[in-house]
Design an enzyme around this catalytic site. Structure first.
Site, PDB file in Angstrom:
ATOM      1  N   HIS A  72      -5.755 -18.688 -32.926  1.00  0.00           N
ATOM      2  CA  HIS A  72      -4.497 -18.304 -32.290  1.00  0.00           C
ATOM      3  C   HIS A  72      -4.397 -16.782 -32.387  1.00  0.00           C
ATOM      4  O   HIS A  72      -5.026 -16.161 -33.245  1.00  0.00           O
ATOM      5  CB  HIS A  72      -3.323 -19.028 -32.958  1.00  0.00           C
ATOM      6  CG  HIS A  72      -3.294 -20.497 -32.593  1.00  0.00           C
ATOM      7  ND1 HIS A  72      -2.422 -20.999 -31.654  1.00  0.00           N
ATOM      8  CD2 HIS A  72      -4.055 -21.542 -33.006  1.00  0.00           C
ATOM      9  CE1 HIS A  72      -2.642 -22.301 -31.516  1.00  0.00           C
ATOM     10  NE2 HIS A  72      -3.634 -22.657 -32.325  1.00  0.00           N
ATOM     11  N   HIS A  85     -11.431 -21.778 -33.547  1.00  0.00           N
ATOM     12  CA  HIS A  85     -10.169 -22.042 -32.836  1.00  0.00           C
ATOM     13  C   HIS A  85      -9.145 -21.014 -33.322  1.00  0.00           C
ATOM     14  O   HIS A  85      -8.541 -21.179 -34.379  1.00  0.00           O
ATOM     15  CB  HIS A  85      -9.741 -23.478 -33.175  1.00  0.00           C
ATOM     16  CG  HIS A  85      -8.459 -23.933 -32.573  1.00  0.00           C
ATOM     17  ND1 HIS A  85      -8.400 -24.812 -31.503  1.00  0.00           N
ATOM     18  CD2 HIS A  85      -7.165 -23.682 -32.892  1.00  0.00           C
ATOM     19  CE1 HIS A  85      -7.144 -25.072 -31.208  1.00  0.00           C
ATOM     20  NE2 HIS A  85      -6.360 -24.400 -32.033  1.00  0.00           N
ATOM     21  N   ASN A  92      -2.798 -19.568 -28.258  1.00  0.00           N
ATOM     22  CA  ASN A  92      -4.228 -19.516 -28.570  1.00  0.00           C
ATOM     23  C   ASN A  92      -4.836 -18.271 -27.941  1.00  0.00           C
ATOM     24  O   ASN A  92      -4.262 -17.669 -27.040  1.00  0.00           O
ATOM     25  CB  ASN A  92      -4.939 -20.735 -27.955  1.00  0.00           C
ATOM     26  CG  ASN A  92      -4.550 -22.024 -28.609  1.00  0.00           C
ATOM     27  OD1 ASN A  92      -3.481 -22.558 -28.357  1.00  0.00           O
ATOM     28  ND2 ASN A  92      -5.426 -22.528 -29.460  1.00  0.00           N
ATOM     29  N   CYS A  96       1.469 -24.476 -32.505  1.00  0.00           N
ATOM     30  CA  CYS A  96       1.699 -25.795 -33.087  1.00  0.00           C
ATOM     31  C   CYS A  96       3.166 -25.917 -33.475  1.00  0.00           C
ATOM     32  O   CYS A  96       3.675 -25.089 -34.228  1.00  0.00           O
ATOM     33  CB  CYS A  96       0.813 -25.993 -34.314  1.00  0.00           C
ATOM     34  SG  CYS A  96       1.152 -27.541 -35.157  1.00  0.00           S
ATOM     35  N   ARG A 100      -3.491 -29.321 -23.918  1.00  0.00           N
ATOM     36  CA  ARG A 100      -3.013 -29.968 -25.151  1.00  0.00           C
ATOM     37  C   ARG A 100      -2.313 -28.954 -26.077  1.00  0.00           C
ATOM     38  O   ARG A 100      -1.090 -29.013 -26.245  1.00  0.00           O
ATOM     39  CB  ARG A 100      -4.205 -30.636 -25.872  1.00  0.00           C
ATOM     40  CG  ARG A 100      -3.825 -31.583 -26.984  1.00  0.00           C
ATOM     41  CD  ARG A 100      -3.495 -30.919 -28.304  1.00  0.00           C
ATOM     42  NE  ARG A 100      -4.555 -30.071 -28.833  1.00  0.00           N
ATOM     43  CZ  ARG A 100      -4.389 -29.263 -29.864  1.00  0.00           C
ATOM     44  NH1 ARG A 100      -3.220 -29.172 -30.486  1.00  0.00           N
ATOM     45  NH2 ARG A 100      -5.384 -28.497 -30.288  1.00  0.00           N
ATOM     46  N   ASP A 101      -3.033 -27.988 -26.625  1.00  0.00           N
ATOM     47  CA  ASP A 101      -2.420 -27.044 -27.574  1.00  0.00           C
ATOM     48  C   ASP A 101      -1.394 -26.184 -26.842  1.00  0.00           C
ATOM     49  O   ASP A 101      -0.339 -25.841 -27.396  1.00  0.00           O
ATOM     50  CB  ASP A 101      -3.505 -26.144 -28.191  1.00  0.00           C
ATOM     51  CG  ASP A 101      -3.175 -25.679 -29.605  1.00  0.00           C
ATOM     52  OD1 ASP A 101      -2.010 -25.785 -30.002  1.00  0.00           O
ATOM     53  OD2 ASP A 101      -4.088 -25.195 -30.300  1.00  0.00           O
TER      54      ASP A 101
HETATM   55  P1  HMG Z   1       4.337 -41.334 -39.559  1.00  0.00           P
HETATM   56  O1  HMG Z   1       5.781 -41.280 -39.272  1.00  0.00           O
HETATM   57  O2  HMG Z   1       3.886 -41.185 -40.981  1.00  0.00           O
HETATM   58  O3  HMG Z   1       3.715 -42.641 -38.909  1.00  0.00           O
HETATM   59  O4  HMG Z   1       3.647 -40.214 -38.661  1.00  0.00           O
HETATM   60  P2  HMG Z   1       3.519 -44.077 -39.562  1.00  0.00           P
HETATM   61  O5  HMG Z   1       2.052 -44.313 -39.696  1.00  0.00           O
HETATM   62  O6  HMG Z   1       4.376 -44.229 -40.789  1.00  0.00           O
HETATM   63  O7  HMG Z   1       4.114 -45.023 -38.417  1.00  0.00           O
HETATM   64  C1  HMG Z   1       5.503 -45.004 -38.116  1.00  0.00           C
HETATM   65  C2  HMG Z   1       5.734 -45.613 -36.745  1.00  0.00           C
HETATM   66  O8  HMG Z   1       5.168 -44.759 -35.756  1.00  0.00           O
HETATM   67  C3  HMG Z   1       5.108 -46.975 -36.542  1.00  0.00           C
HETATM   68  O9  HMG Z   1       5.969 -47.683 -35.631  1.00  0.00           O
HETATM   69  C4  HMG Z   1       3.826 -46.690 -35.808  1.00  0.00           C
HETATM   70  O10 HMG Z   1       3.365 -47.747 -34.969  1.00  0.00           O
HETATM   71  C5  HMG Z   1       4.237 -45.502 -34.949  1.00  0.00           C
HETATM   72  P3  HMG Z   1       6.859 -48.912 -36.169  1.00  0.00           P
HETATM   73  O11 HMG Z   1       5.873 -49.876 -36.746  1.00  0.00           O
HETATM   74  O12 HMG Z   1       7.750 -48.299 -37.226  1.00  0.00           O
HETATM   75  O13 HMG Z   1       7.566 -49.346 -34.943  1.00  0.00           O
HETATM   76  N1  HMG Z   1       3.088 -44.655 -34.688  1.00  0.00           N
HETATM   77  C6  HMG Z   1       2.650 -44.276 -33.470  1.00  0.00           C
HETATM   78  N2  HMG Z   1       3.107 -44.509 -32.238  1.00  0.00           N
HETATM   79  C7  HMG Z   1       2.398 -43.994 -31.218  1.00  0.00           C
HETATM   80  N3  HMG Z   1       1.271 -43.278 -31.371  1.00  0.00           N
HETATM   81  C8  HMG Z   1       0.784 -43.005 -32.587  1.00  0.00           C
HETATM   82  C9  HMG Z   1       1.502 -43.518 -33.700  1.00  0.00           C
HETATM   83  N4  HMG Z   1       1.274 -43.436 -35.017  1.00  0.00           N
HETATM   84  C10 HMG Z   1       2.243 -44.125 -35.618  1.00  0.00           C
HETATM   85  N5  HMG Z   1      -0.366 -42.301 -32.729  1.00  0.00           N
HETATM   86  C11 HMG Z   1       1.726 -39.321 -37.522  1.00  0.00           C
HETATM   87  C12 HMG Z   1       2.257 -39.932 -38.813  1.00  0.00           C
HETATM   88  C13 HMG Z   1       0.320 -38.817 -37.790  1.00  0.00           C
HETATM   89  C14 HMG Z   1       1.697 -40.385 -36.456  1.00  0.00           C
HETATM   90  C15 HMG Z   1       2.674 -38.172 -37.106  1.00  0.00           C
HETATM   91  O14 HMG Z   1       2.780 -37.288 -38.178  1.00  0.00           O
HETATM   92  C16 HMG Z   1       2.194 -37.430 -35.903  1.00  0.00           C
HETATM   93  O15 HMG Z   1       2.189 -37.940 -34.787  1.00  0.00           O
HETATM   94  N6  HMG Z   1       1.756 -36.131 -36.069  1.00  0.00           N
HETATM   95  C17 HMG Z   1       1.223 -35.341 -34.991  1.00  0.00           C
HETATM   96  C18 HMG Z   1       1.580 -33.900 -35.135  1.00  0.00           C
HETATM   97  C19 HMG Z   1       0.920 -33.101 -34.045  1.00  0.00           C
HETATM   98  O16 HMG Z   1       0.538 -33.612 -33.009  1.00  0.00           O
HETATM   99  N7  HMG Z   1       0.763 -31.761 -34.280  1.00  0.00           N
HETATM  100  C20 HMG Z   1       0.160 -30.890 -33.331  1.00  0.00           C
HETATM  101  C21 HMG Z   1      -1.335 -31.073 -33.212  1.00  0.00           C
HETATM  102  S1  HMG Z   1      -2.244 -30.309 -34.539  1.00  0.00           S
HETATM  103  C22 HMG Z   1      -2.470 -28.651 -34.024  1.00  0.00           C
HETATM  104  O17 HMG Z   1      -1.860 -28.230 -33.064  1.00  0.00           O
HETATM  105  C23 HMG Z   1      -3.485 -27.795 -34.733  1.00  0.00           C
HETATM  106  C24 HMG Z   1      -4.769 -27.601 -33.924  1.00  0.00           C
HETATM  107  O18 HMG Z   1      -4.507 -26.989 -32.676  1.00  0.00           O
HETATM  108  C25 HMG Z   1      -5.769 -26.749 -34.716  1.00  0.00           C
HETATM  109  C26 HMG Z   1      -5.175 -25.446 -35.248  1.00  0.00           C
HETATM  110  O19 HMG Z   1      -4.574 -24.668 -34.478  1.00  0.00           O
HETATM  111  O20 HMG Z   1      -5.359 -25.228 -36.448  1.00  0.00           O
HETATM  112  C27 HMG Z   1      -5.465 -28.950 -33.651  1.00  0.00           C
HETATM  113 MG    MG Z   2      -4.222 -24.864 -32.343  1.00  0.00          MG
END
Ligand code: HMG
Ligand code: MG
Length: 313
Positions: free
Chosen positions: A224, A222, A264, A255, A29-30
């Site tokens: 990096h 966690h 990581n 990320c 995933r990450d």
């Molecule tokens: P948004 O644009 O605000 O979404 O994104 P929304 O709620 O306004 O919805 C807009 C449209 O997207 C809608 O469709 C929803 O149905 C659709 P419409 O009605 O317009 O046709 N939609 C989705 N479709 C599929 N799957 C979904 C989904 N959600 C909404 N889940 C959102 C908000 C949270 C979805 C967006 O910002 C997002 O996907 N962010 C993810 C970012 C990400 O994955 N980042 C990496 C992971 S975090 C990380 O790596 C850190 C970590 O490792 C820890 C660390 O290192 O600190 C964990």
């Molecule tokens: Mg991470």
């Protein structure tokens, strides 16, 4: 004698360390969320299978996020459909909102992780929400998931430093983390998203959670490895009683929404340390290094893990 000739670390246990550590493998995933090219689903499935074969028991498999936000993981449904779930192995996935939860439930997922930010800026950049709005998004996810009998982990990102806001106050992290625990998360993973933390900060943050009444068993770390501090930070956390450590096979990762985030902590580097300390992980280092060498070939570049490079050249 060089490490290459040794093949395994010399075992020399040290005091004040746990007997065993659970490695929460985040490579699929990450690691893969940050690849410039999308890895074919068949390769991801083989990666997961090889990781399970090396003895890892928690494999964070993918994310049910918006496919436009993370196109590298847009094949989450296909991946889950093709997954050969091994007994005794958990396959958690990231879920940001109810739409993501619907998708995860339909795919038969049993373990999810929500991911919150400790800072306002990163909440906006990573989730398109304010710091407060993120809780409104997560609350129904956690309560529905719990009602379905799912296990829920909560990440807190930017726990030590944020590329836009600078140093992060431990009190801010504790405030976000305790809200996630209060919602019903069974475990918190404290993320050094951009890899800037040093060991004293880790001790201070864990101390701040302790003072707030959080059980150390509920905390994971966690790291990096941007500044090469991940192993030192891990050791600091283990000495404070943490027993779950996140890492990524071969040191893949980062990320896409966090400036300057690199890989990581490499799982091999972690296992080398823990094997040397006599801390049980259940992981076969040799098989794991083979897996990362195999993955590096698929990705077309050498693994950034020092241990993989030392063992596999
Ligand atoms: P948004 O644009 O605000 O979404 O994104 P929304 O709620 O306004 O919805 C807009 C449209 O997207 C809608 O469709 C929803 O149905 C659709 P419409 O009605 O317009 O046709 N939609 C989705 N479709 C599929 N799957 C979904 C989904 N959600 C909404 N889940 C959102 C908000 C949270 C979805 C967006 O910002 C997002 O996907 N962010 C993810 C970012 C990400 O994955 N980042 C990496 C992971 S975090 C990380 O790596 C850190 C970590 O490792 C820890 C660390 O290192 O600190 C964990
Ligand atoms: Mg991470």
């Amino acid at each position: 004698m060089p490490a290459r000739a040794l093949g395994l670390p010399v075992r020399s246990p040290a005091p004040n360390l746990p007997e065993r550590v659970t490695i929460w493998e985040v490579g699929p995933r990450d690691g893969l969320q940050n690849e410039p090219n999308t890895v074919p689903v068949e390769v991801k499935l083989e990666f997961l299978d090889r990781l399970a074969g090396s003895g890892l028991t928690v494999l964070e498999a993918t994310s049910f996020v918006h496919p436009k936000w993370v196109p590298q993981l847009a094949d989450a449904e296909q991946l889950l459909a093709g997954l050969d779930r091994r007994p005794g192995v958990r396959y958690p996935v990231l879920v940001p909102n109810e739409r993501g939860l619907d998708r995860a439930l339909a795919a038969g997922v049993r373990h999810i992780a929500i991911f919150a930010s400790a800072t306002e800026t990163f909440a906006g950049r990573n989730l398109n929400r304010t710091l407060d709005e993120q809780f409104a998004m997560f609350d129904p996810v956690v309560s529905r998931a719990r009602a379905e009998g799912l296990d829920v982990r909560g990440y807190v990102s930017m726990c030590f430093g944020d590329p836009w806001e600078g140093p992060v106050d431990p009190a801010q992290v504790v405030a976000v983390g305790t809200r996630l625990l209060g919602m019903g998360c069974a475990q918190l993973s404290l993320g050094d998203t951009i890899g800037v933390a040093t060991a004293g900060q880790v001790e201070a943050l864990l101390g701040a959670f302790r003072s707030a009444g959080t059980d150390i068993d509920a905390l994971a770390v966690h790291f990096h490895d941007t500044y090469g501090q991940a192993l030192a930070n891990t050791l600091a956390a283990l000495r404070q009683g943490v027993t779950t450590v996140d890492s990524s096979a071969g040191g893949l990762g980062g990320c896409p929404y966090a400036e300057s985030a690199t890989g990581n902590l490499a799982t091999e580097d972690l296992v080398w340390l823990l094997d040397g300390l006599g801390v049980h992980t259940g992981v076969d280092l040799d098989r794991l290094a083979d897996t990362s060498a195999w993955m590096a070939q698929r990705l077309g570049r050498p693994s950034p893990s020092r241990v993989v490079r030392a063992l596999r050249g």
